[in-house]
Design a protein around this motif. Sequence first.
Motif, PDB file in Angstrom:
ATOM      1  N   THR A 167       5.038   3.539  12.003  1.00 41.23           N
ATOM      2  CA  THR A 167       5.799   2.494  12.003  1.00 41.23           C
ATOM      3  C   THR A 167       4.820   1.154  12.220  1.00 41.23           C
ATOM      4  OG1 THR A 167       5.595   2.610  14.727  1.00 41.23           O
ATOM      5  CG2 THR A 167       7.714   3.507  13.397  1.00 41.23           C
ATOM      6  N   SER A 168       3.875   1.203  12.416  1.00 37.76           N
ATOM      7  CA  SER A 168       2.904   0.086  12.079  1.00 37.76           C
ATOM      8  C   SER A 168       2.534  -0.371  10.755  1.00 37.76           C
ATOM      9  CB  SER A 168       1.693   0.192  13.161  1.00 37.76           C
ATOM     10  OG  SER A 168       0.686   1.285  12.490  1.00 37.76           O
ATOM     11  N   THR A 169       2.816   0.416   9.983  1.00 38.91           N
ATOM     12  CA  THR A 169       2.534   0.064   8.192  1.00 38.91           C
ATOM     13  C   THR A 169       3.296  -1.293   7.830  1.00 38.91           C
ATOM     14  OG1 THR A 169       2.804   2.304   7.885  1.00 38.91           O
ATOM     15  CG2 THR A 169       2.859   1.118   5.775  1.00 38.91           C
ATOM     16  N   ASP A 170       2.510  -2.086   7.324  1.00 37.79           N
ATOM     17  CA  ASP A 170       2.960  -3.471   7.071  1.00 37.79           C
ATOM     18  C   ASP A 170       2.697  -3.968   5.588  1.00 37.79           C
ATOM     19  OD1 ASP A 170       0.163  -3.957   7.350  1.00 37.79           O
ATOM     20  OD2 ASP A 170       0.643  -5.640   8.779  1.00 37.79           O
ATOM     21  N   TYR A 171       3.128  -4.896   4.853  1.00 39.35           N
ATOM     22  CA  TYR A 171       3.023  -5.348   3.805  1.00 39.35           C
ATOM     23  C   TYR A 171       1.270  -5.627   3.441  1.00 39.35           C
ATOM     24  CZ  TYR A 171       2.776  -8.633  -0.280  1.00 39.35           C
ATOM     25  OH  TYR A 171       2.467  -9.381  -1.153  1.00 39.35           O
ATOM     26  N   LEU A 172       0.777  -6.380   4.374  1.00 39.41           N
ATOM     27  CA  LEU A 172      -0.759  -6.704   3.854  1.00 39.41           C
ATOM     28  C   LEU A 172      -1.582  -5.314   3.928  1.00 39.41           C
ATOM     29  CD1 LEU A 172      -2.444  -9.067   3.506  1.00 39.41           C
ATOM     30  CD2 LEU A 172      -2.893  -9.220   5.904  1.00 39.41           C
ATOM     31  N   PHE A 173      -1.238  -4.346   4.750  1.00 46.40           N
ATOM     32  CA  PHE A 173      -1.977  -3.271   4.698  1.00 46.40           C
ATOM     33  C   PHE A 173      -1.863  -2.553   3.218  1.00 46.40           C
ATOM     34  CE2 PHE A 173      -1.821   1.482   5.048  1.00 46.40           C
ATOM     35  CZ  PHE A 173      -3.160   1.805   5.290  1.00 46.40           C
ATOM     36  N   LEU A 174      -0.473  -2.572   2.660  1.00 47.97           N
ATOM     37  CA  LEU A 174      -0.192  -1.912   1.472  1.00 47.97           C
ATOM     38  C   LEU A 174      -0.968  -2.758   0.374  1.00 47.97           C
ATOM     39  CD1 LEU A 174       3.433  -0.664   1.884  1.00 47.97           C
ATOM     40  CD2 LEU A 174       1.447   0.761   1.989  1.00 47.97           C
ATOM     41  N   ARG A 175      -0.736  -3.943   0.192  1.00 50.75           N
ATOM     42  CA  ARG A 175      -1.227  -4.857  -0.538  1.00 50.75           C
ATOM     43  C   ARG A 175      -2.700  -4.819  -0.669  1.00 50.75           C
ATOM     44  NH1 ARG A 175       1.254  -7.393  -4.609  1.00 50.75           N
ATOM     45  NH2 ARG A 175      -0.297  -9.219  -5.281  1.00 50.75           N
ATOM     46  N   ASN A 176      -3.425  -4.217   0.308  1.00 50.73           N
ATOM     47  CA  ASN A 176      -4.988  -4.105   0.315  1.00 50.73           C
ATOM     48  C   ASN A 176      -5.272  -2.751   0.091  1.00 50.73           C
ATOM     49  OD1 ASN A 176      -5.419  -6.917   0.594  1.00 50.73           O
ATOM     50  ND2 ASN A 176      -5.225  -6.373   3.145  1.00 50.73           N
ATOM     51  N   ASN A 177      -4.534  -1.585  -0.049  1.00 51.20           N
ATOM     52  CA  ASN A 177      -5.055  -0.438   0.155  1.00 51.20           C
ATOM     53  C   ASN A 177      -4.457   0.487  -1.041  1.00 51.20           C
ATOM     54  OD1 ASN A 177      -6.860  -0.545   2.302  1.00 51.20           O
ATOM     55  ND2 ASN A 177      -4.946  -0.742   3.472  1.00 51.20           N
ATOM     56  N   VAL A 178      -3.245  -0.032  -1.553  1.00 50.93           N
ATOM     57  CA  VAL A 178      -2.669   0.959  -2.616  1.00 50.93           C
ATOM     58  C   VAL A 178      -3.123   0.765  -3.799  1.00 50.93           C
ATOM     59  CG1 VAL A 178      -0.442   0.972  -4.010  1.00 50.93           C
ATOM     60  CG2 VAL A 178      -0.179   0.706  -1.523  1.00 50.93           C
ATOM     61  N   PRO A 179      -3.701   1.938  -4.608  1.00 49.95           N
ATOM     62  CA  PRO A 179      -2.944   3.351  -4.313  1.00 49.95           C
ATOM     63  C   PRO A 179      -4.068   4.314  -3.762  1.00 49.95           C
ATOM     64  CG  PRO A 179      -3.793   3.100  -6.589  1.00 49.95           C
ATOM     65  CD  PRO A 179      -4.168   1.862  -6.136  1.00 49.95           C
ATOM     66  N   ASP A 180      -5.182   3.869  -3.249  1.00 52.60           N
ATOM     67  CA  ASP A 180      -5.968   4.593  -2.538  1.00 52.60           C
ATOM     68  C   ASP A 180      -5.626   5.609  -1.429  1.00 52.60           C
ATOM     69  OD1 ASP A 180      -8.499   6.023  -1.844  1.00 52.60           O
ATOM     70  OD2 ASP A 180      -9.777   3.958  -1.644  1.00 52.60           O
ATOM     71  N   PHE A 181      -5.452   6.937  -1.714  1.00 47.01           N
ATOM     72  CA  PHE A 181      -5.118   7.528  -0.579  1.00 47.01           C
ATOM     73  C   PHE A 181      -6.035   7.663   0.517  1.00 47.01           C
ATOM     74  CE2 PHE A 181      -4.887  11.785   1.491  1.00 47.01           C
ATOM     75  CZ  PHE A 181      -3.564  11.906   2.061  1.00 47.01           C
ATOM     76  N   GLU A 182      -7.339   7.704   0.423  1.00 47.63           N
ATOM     77  CA  GLU A 182      -8.180   7.688   1.369  1.00 47.63           C
ATOM     78  C   GLU A 182      -8.055   6.486   2.509  1.00 47.63           C
ATOM     79  OE1 GLU A 182     -10.351  10.155   2.079  1.00 47.63           O
ATOM     80  OE2 GLU A 182      -9.349  11.401   0.559  1.00 47.63           O
ATOM     81  N   LYS A 183      -7.504   5.420   2.028  1.00 48.16           N
ATOM     82  CA  LYS A 183      -7.483   4.156   2.684  1.00 48.16           C
ATOM     83  C   LYS A 183      -5.951   4.114   3.407  1.00 48.16           C
ATOM     84  CE  LYS A 183     -10.325   1.084  -0.127  1.00 48.16           C
ATOM     85  NZ  LYS A 183     -10.649  -0.033  -0.749  1.00 48.16           N
ATOM     86  N   LEU A 184      -4.974   4.776   2.528  1.00 46.58           N
ATOM     87  CA  LEU A 184      -3.769   4.817   3.034  1.00 46.58           C
ATOM     88  C   LEU A 184      -3.518   5.858   4.342  1.00 46.58           C
ATOM     89  CD1 LEU A 184      -1.902   4.640  -0.370  1.00 46.58           C
ATOM     90  CD2 LEU A 184      -1.972   2.759   1.413  1.00 46.58           C
ATOM     91  N   LYS A 185      -4.257   6.902   4.056  1.00 49.32           N
ATOM     92  CA  LYS A 185      -3.902   7.934   5.179  1.00 49.32           C
ATOM     93  C   LYS A 185      -4.083   7.491   6.641  1.00 49.32           C
ATOM     94  CE  LYS A 185      -8.486  10.249   5.106  1.00 49.32           C
ATOM     95  NZ  LYS A 185      -9.316  11.298   4.743  1.00 49.32           N
ATOM     96  N   SER A 186      -4.696   6.196   6.932  1.00 47.16           N
ATOM     97  CA  SER A 186      -4.813   5.887   8.304  1.00 47.16           C
ATOM     98  C   SER A 186      -3.316   5.545   8.852  1.00 47.16           C
ATOM     99  CB  SER A 186      -5.979   4.726   8.365  1.00 47.16           C
ATOM    100  OG  SER A 186      -5.445   3.574   7.729  1.00 47.16           O
ATOM    101  N   LYS A 187      -2.392   5.099   7.988  1.00 51.33           N
ATOM    102  CA  LYS A 187      -1.057   4.907   8.527  1.00 51.33           C
ATOM    103  C   LYS A 187       0.122   5.962   7.962  1.00 51.33           C
ATOM    104  CE  LYS A 187      -1.805   0.629   9.577  1.00 51.33           C
ATOM    105  NZ  LYS A 187      -1.510  -0.221  10.949  1.00 51.33           N
TER     106      LYS A 187
END
Length: 185
Positions: A128-148
């Motif tokens: 639920t804490s996923t936000d636009y800025l997090f995605l903007r900085n981390n997509v498409p890298d799964f290793e970075k995205l898996k924290s959310k």
Amino acid sequence: MADDIDDLLDEVETKYCTRGNTTTGSHKRITANKPRNRAKLDDDIDDILREDDDIPQLKQLNLGIKTSTDGKDNQRSQSSRKCFPVYLGGSSCILGLASSVNKRACDRLRCTSCDFRVSQFNNFEWHTSTDYLFLRNNVPDFEKLKSKLKTRKGMRAYCCQCCWRSVQDLVELKDSKLKWVCGKH
């Protein structure tokens, strides 16, 4: 249909084509009123099309139509087929080209807002804490995205750089906030 094409070619030829007069060196317009030999007209069109080096845009033009080698009518390329309607689904849903008969979750989604391919992660859902800025900085890298991402069997997490969604069952993509479209199969 052939008559319509002939009329269109005559109109284009009348408005835009000039033919050099070999005796005087001056140019005159070709008029559609003159009866023309069909073979001569076809030869003229072929000559114009051979001059595509002068028009670089013609080389980049791709209509997605291929001519079969056995002389059959033109058919649409397999790579130009799109899902209609577009479905999202959980990890238990079949992926592929969807139609009204074959309901499948599209695996070729693309976002028209951020122009990124939509990433999909089976058996995960978004925190639920996923936000636009997090995605903007981390997509498409799964290793970075898996924290959310949270592990949850049967779910599929979708995201691009501007939107995200978690889905368990097969649902039609109707949310106006998601600018996702099928990117062709």
